[in-house]
Scaffold this motif. Structure first.
Motif, mmCIF file in Angstrom:
data_model
loop_
_atom_site.group_PDB
_atom_site.id
_atom_site.type_symbol
_atom_site.label_atom_id
_atom_site.label_comp_id
_atom_site.label_asym_id
_atom_site.label_seq_id
_atom_site.Cartn_x
_atom_site.Cartn_y
_atom_site.Cartn_z
ATOM 1 N N VAL A 295 61.423 38.497 34.342
ATOM 2 C CA VAL A 295 62.728 38.067 33.844
ATOM 3 C C VAL A 295 63.344 37.037 34.779
ATOM 4 O O VAL A 295 63.911 36.026 34.350
ATOM 5 C CB VAL A 295 63.666 39.281 33.666
ATOM 6 N N ASP A 296 63.231 37.294 36.068
ATOM 7 C CA ASP A 296 63.823 36.407 37.073
ATOM 8 C C ASP A 296 62.876 36.337 38.267
ATOM 9 O O ASP A 296 62.782 37.281 39.051
ATOM 10 C CB ASP A 296 65.195 36.937 37.496
ATOM 11 N N ALA A 297 62.186 35.228 38.382
ATOM 12 C CA ALA A 297 61.217 35.078 39.464
ATOM 13 C C ALA A 297 61.865 35.144 40.834
ATOM 14 O O ALA A 297 61.184 35.349 41.843
ATOM 15 C CB ALA A 297 60.462 33.751 39.309
ATOM 16 N N ARG A 298 63.185 34.974 40.890
ATOM 17 C CA ARG A 298 63.915 35.036 42.164
ATOM 18 C C ARG A 298 64.565 36.401 42.373
ATOM 19 O O ARG A 298 65.398 36.550 43.278
ATOM 20 C CB ARG A 298 64.986 33.951 42.190
ATOM 21 N N ALA A 299 64.195 37.377 41.577
ATOM 22 C CA ALA A 299 64.783 38.707 41.731
ATOM 23 C C ALA A 299 64.520 39.252 43.127
ATOM 24 O O ALA A 299 63.427 39.083 43.688
ATOM 25 C CB ALA A 299 64.227 39.660 40.677
ATOM 26 N N ARG A 300 65.554 39.859 43.682
ATOM 27 C CA ARG A 300 65.459 40.431 45.027
ATOM 28 C C ARG A 300 65.094 41.908 44.890
ATOM 29 O O ARG A 300 65.928 42.717 44.477
ATOM 30 C CB ARG A 300 66.791 40.246 45.755
ATOM 31 N N VAL A 301 63.849 42.224 45.244
ATOM 32 C CA VAL A 301 63.312 43.569 45.048
ATOM 33 C C VAL A 301 62.871 44.136 46.391
ATOM 34 O O VAL A 301 62.145 43.461 47.149
ATOM 35 C CB VAL A 301 62.124 43.563 44.062
ATOM 36 N N VAL A 302 63.288 45.359 46.664
ATOM 37 C CA VAL A 302 62.869 46.069 47.872
ATOM 38 C C VAL A 302 62.280 47.410 47.449
ATOM 39 O O VAL A 302 62.906 48.156 46.688
ATOM 40 C CB VAL A 302 64.040 46.283 48.845
ATOM 41 N N PRO B 194 72.756 40.461 43.223
ATOM 42 C CA PRO B 194 72.089 41.725 42.888
ATOM 43 C C PRO B 194 70.826 41.930 43.717
ATOM 44 O O PRO B 194 70.077 40.993 43.994
ATOM 45 C CB PRO B 194 71.748 41.554 41.404
ATOM 46 N N VAL B 195 70.613 43.180 44.128
ATOM 47 C CA VAL B 195 69.413 43.582 44.859
ATOM 48 C C VAL B 195 68.907 44.869 44.224
ATOM 49 O O VAL B 195 69.682 45.831 44.056
ATOM 50 C CB VAL B 195 69.698 43.808 46.356
ATOM 51 N N PHE B 196 67.639 44.892 43.869
ATOM 52 C CA PHE B 196 67.030 46.083 43.278
ATOM 53 C C PHE B 196 66.248 46.829 44.355
ATOM 54 O O PHE B 196 65.378 46.248 45.018
ATOM 55 C CB PHE B 196 66.095 45.690 42.132
ATOM 56 N N VAL B 197 66.573 48.097 44.528
ATOM 57 C CA VAL B 197 65.890 48.916 45.524
ATOM 58 C C VAL B 197 65.160 50.047 44.799
ATOM 59 O O VAL B 197 65.756 50.746 43.967
ATOM 60 C CB VAL B 197 66.858 49.487 46.568
ATOM 61 N N LEU C 128 58.698 47.174 51.490
ATOM 62 C CA LEU C 128 58.082 45.983 50.904
ATOM 63 C C LEU C 128 59.168 45.143 50.246
ATOM 64 O O LEU C 128 60.154 45.684 49.723
ATOM 65 C CB LEU C 128 57.015 46.352 49.871
ATOM 66 N N THR C 129 58.981 43.847 50.220
ATOM 67 C CA THR C 129 59.993 42.940 49.662
ATOM 68 C C THR C 129 59.344 41.906 48.752
ATOM 69 O O THR C 129 58.176 41.544 48.921
ATOM 70 C CB THR C 129 60.761 42.209 50.772
ATOM 71 N N SER C 130 60.138 41.416 47.799
ATOM 72 C CA SER C 130 59.684 40.329 46.929
ATOM 73 C C SER C 130 59.862 38.989 47.633
ATOM 74 O O SER C 130 60.506 38.887 48.681
ATOM 75 C CB SER C 130 60.446 40.366 45.604
ATOM 76 N N ARG C 131 59.311 37.937 47.019
ATOM 77 C CA ARG C 131 59.256 36.626 47.678
ATOM 78 C C ARG C 131 60.633 36.034 47.947
ATOM 79 O O ARG C 131 60.794 35.239 48.881
ATOM 80 C CB ARG C 131 58.441 35.664 46.808
ATOM 81 N N LYS D 187 69.576 39.993 31.119
ATOM 82 C CA LYS D 187 71.020 39.791 30.954
ATOM 83 C C LYS D 187 71.343 38.343 31.304
ATOM 84 O O LYS D 187 71.545 38.004 32.461
ATOM 85 C CB LYS D 187 71.789 40.765 31.845
ATOM 86 N N ASP D 188 71.287 37.500 30.263
ATOM 87 C CA ASP D 188 71.567 36.077 30.443
ATOM 88 C C ASP D 188 70.657 35.447 31.494
ATOM 89 O O ASP D 188 71.102 34.691 32.371
ATOM 90 C CB ASP D 188 73.042 35.861 30.814
ATOM 91 N N GLY D 189 69.366 35.810 31.418
ATOM 92 C CA GLY D 189 68.399 35.221 32.324
ATOM 93 C C GLY D 189 68.277 35.907 33.660
ATOM 94 O O GLY D 189 67.463 35.495 34.496
ATOM 95 N N GLU D 190 69.068 36.938 33.869
ATOM 96 C CA GLU D 190 68.976 37.710 35.102
ATOM 97 C C GLU D 190 68.444 39.102 34.795
ATOM 98 O O GLU D 190 68.778 39.697 33.761
ATOM 99 C CB GLU D 190 70.341 37.814 35.796
ATOM 100 N N ALA D 191 67.630 39.610 35.690
ATOM 101 C CA ALA D 191 67.078 40.953 35.499
ATOM 102 C C ALA D 191 68.173 41.997 35.657
ATOM 103 O O ALA D 191 69.075 41.864 36.498
ATOM 104 C CB ALA D 191 65.953 41.206 36.497
#
Length: 608
Positions: A515-522, A466-469, A573-576, A429-433
């Motif tokens: 999609v977004d290397a800075r995506a916040r994933v938990v 945005p934060v993906f859990v 666990l968390t993303s970078r 979505k416009d460069g964001e996951a």
């Protein structure tokens, strides 16, 4: 053996028959040519050379009597031991549901059939107990002194746990009690053993049993448990304690991890399928209260997002209100009202009733109402009903993972389209996951999720970010061979499915990050595996996720206690992009006899 153990008459199993046929054992045709003593029957391996044979007039002193349950009988020990450390000097005389007419201190001569009994059945993969069955006996004298108890302590229990048979059976190997702990215990089967001032490393169970360690200085947790930190070290000093003392005479101690049985705890060394070797105590030490506190974590700051995971252990509207209240109090006070909670083992609205009901709205409403009554926020929830009877767990319960979130602190990005069978996709979505459905289920048609909970992913927003859990509950270890198995090293058959599940979640996280290397994933949940397991290696592969428990102090790396081992099953666990996490396993359940769940919750505070 605890009172819960139910068994029929012991018999020589197919395992023994196979061993005889293979020539591993040489059963004599007649045992009447010379006097047979107990050490002759026990032999120097795990299987008696007399298995299936009638023996007569075996002498011994009665050291203990089990006068309850379906496995009644008595232990006899030879007061004239041989010099072979590999041969036990004691044996259990099985009398079934009949209470034997003997007393401790009786000198007896017993005749009967030598049998190998496999607790849980031969297919369970555990070790056998050598017994005398169909027995008759005569009492020659009474009031005799008992043989001294063998002391279990660091000097007598080897650190190495078991011989390596390449995954095969160790039954035909000569016992080496000075080299391996399992061999030491087997060489003492049925004999009087003792522990002194024993630390409790596994709390009292509903079946009146607890675990202590005979190695107080070995691999301890910060709160007094026995830390399980690698496959190489199963903590060989762990031993279970049950009691032969009538409850009216001496109630079984209600102990927590960190307590101790001071003085002497002694009795015959038995073996069962609910924890392995155990002292059937005829003498119980005094309970010393370690005053172990239930932990609390700090509250998150205004700019911190707190995310917790909590396995609530088969929660349904049929669960007692007291459990809901305790879980709620724990979430509000011990966990400081997390902003997001990944729940595991949420059952459907009628719990274990096995019908077509799959919804869990009533379960989650009852929990969130209890949280509000405990002074917490008005949590909202998101979840997806599973297909009926497809996700494993207690039959009829339809357990699933679910999200709670505090709308005063975080918002949920709802995207329609998620259901039990439709896989969620990562979109750009416009460069964001983003997600094709939120909440959505990850790859639910993949065979790795057969009879197992499908992971749930949701998109949240915290302070506009945005934060993906991803909430997970991987398949259990059911069916794995136990640490004390007769097959060494034990097979971990359930591991293959968990590694497949870990790979599926890892692949989904990589799609978000592509999609977004800075995506916040938990990723949070009960992964049913250790931080050093192949499953966690696959989940973190490529450096896409960091398992936060690996950054905790080593003696704090646990949240579950099984058979006296404090271990890790739950993870966050968390993303970078989520740097400097403040992670805490909050010890409120696993170490205690009185639990609201068998798992400890854990929480992470982040600045997205």
């Amino acid at each position: 053996m605890s009172p819960r153990a139910v068994r029929g008459p012991a018999a020589v199993t197919a395992v023994v028959a196979s061993a005889l046929a293979a020539g591993l054992l040489a059963a004599p045709q007649s045992a009447s040519a010379a006097e047979v003593r107990i050490h002759d029957i026990q032999g120097s391996t795990r299987i008696s050379p007399f298995a299936g044979t009638q023996v007569s007039e075996v002498p011994g002193t009665v050291t203990a009597v089990r006068a309850f349950g379906s496995s009644r009988g008595f232990w006899i020990q030879d007061p004239r031991p041989d010099r072979d450390r590999a041969t036990s000097e004691a044996i259990f005389v099985f009398t079934g549901s009949k209470t034997p007419s003997v007393a401790v201190g009786d000198a007896v001569r017993v005749s009967g059939t030598v049998s190998e009994y496999y607790p849980g059945g031969a297919d369970a993969g555990l070790q056998s107990v050598t017994e005398l069955t169909k027995a008759t006996w005569t009492v020659e004298s009474s009031g005799n002194e008992l043989p001294a108890a063998f002391p279990l302590k660091p000097a007598t229990v080897p650190d190495r746990y078991a011989p390596d048979a390449g995954g095969g059976s160790i039954e035909g190997l000569r016992l080496r009690p000075n080299s391996y702990a399992l061999d030491r215990y087997e060489s003492l089967e049925g004999m009087r053993v003792s522990v002194e001032d024993a630390p409790v490393v596994g709390a009292t169970t509903p079946y009146n049993e607890l675990w202590v360690t005979a190695e107080p200085g070995h691999a301890r947790t910060a709160r007094g448990g026995a830390l399980y930190s690698s496959y190489r070290d199963p903590n060989s000093g762990r031993v279970k304690v049950a009691s032969l003392i009538p409850f009216a005479q001496r109630p079984f101690p209600v102990a927590d991890v960190g307590d101790a049985l001071t003085g002497t705890t002694a009795g015959p060394l038995d073996y069962d399928n609910f924890g392995g070797y155990e002292i059937q105590a005829t003498t119980l030490g005094s309970l010393e209260d370690g005053n172990l506190p239930r932990e609390t974590t700090r509250a998150q700051k205004a700019d911190e997002l707190s995310i917790a995971t909590y396995n609530v252990e088969n929660l349904s509207p049929k669960t007692a209100q007291a459990k809901f209240d305790r879980l709620a109090s724990g979430l509000v006070h011990n966990l400081a009202t997390p902003d997001i909670v990944a729940l595991e083992e949420v059952q459907d609205d009628n719990g274990p009733t096995n019908d077509a009901v799959t919804s869990a709205g009533a379960t989650l409403k009852k929990l969130t109402d209890a949280i509000k009554a405990a002074g917490g926020p008005a949590y909202e929830w998101r979840q997806i009903d599973p297909a009926d009877d497809q996700d494993g767990g207690q039959p009829g319960g339809n357990i699933r993972v679910a999200f709670l979130f505090n709308p005063e602190r975080v918002s949920f990005t709802d995207v329609a389209g998620g259901d039990a069978t439709t896989p969620v996709r990562v979109t750009d979505k416009d460069g964001e996951a983003a997600l094709s459905a939120s909440p959505g289920r990850i790859d639910p048609g993949n065979p790795v999720w057969k009879d197992s909970r499908k992971p749930l992913v949701g998109q949240f927003s915290f302070r506009g970010r945005p934060v993906f859990v991803i909430a997970d509950h991987f398949n259990s270890k059911g069916g794995d061979q136990g640490l004390d198995s007769r097959f060494q090293p034990p097979a971990r058959g359930s591991e293959a499915q968990r590694t497949g599940q870990a790979q599926a979640v890892n692949a989904f996280a990589k799609k978000l990050l592509a999609v977004d290397a800075r995506a916040r994933v938990v990723v949070a949940g009960d992964l049913n595996d250790y931080q050093f397991s192949p499953a966690l290696a696959d989940l973190t592969a490529g450096g896409v996720l960091t398992d936060l428990v690996t950054g905790a102090r080593k003696d704090e790396r646990y949240g579950y206690v099984y058979n006296g081992n404090s271990q890790v099953l739950d993870h966050i666990l968390t993303s970078r992009a989520l740097r400097r996490p403040d992670y805490d396993i909050v010890h409120v359940n696993a170490e205690f006899a009185d639990q609201s769940s068998d798992h400890d919750p854990q929480v992470v505070r982040l600045k997205p």
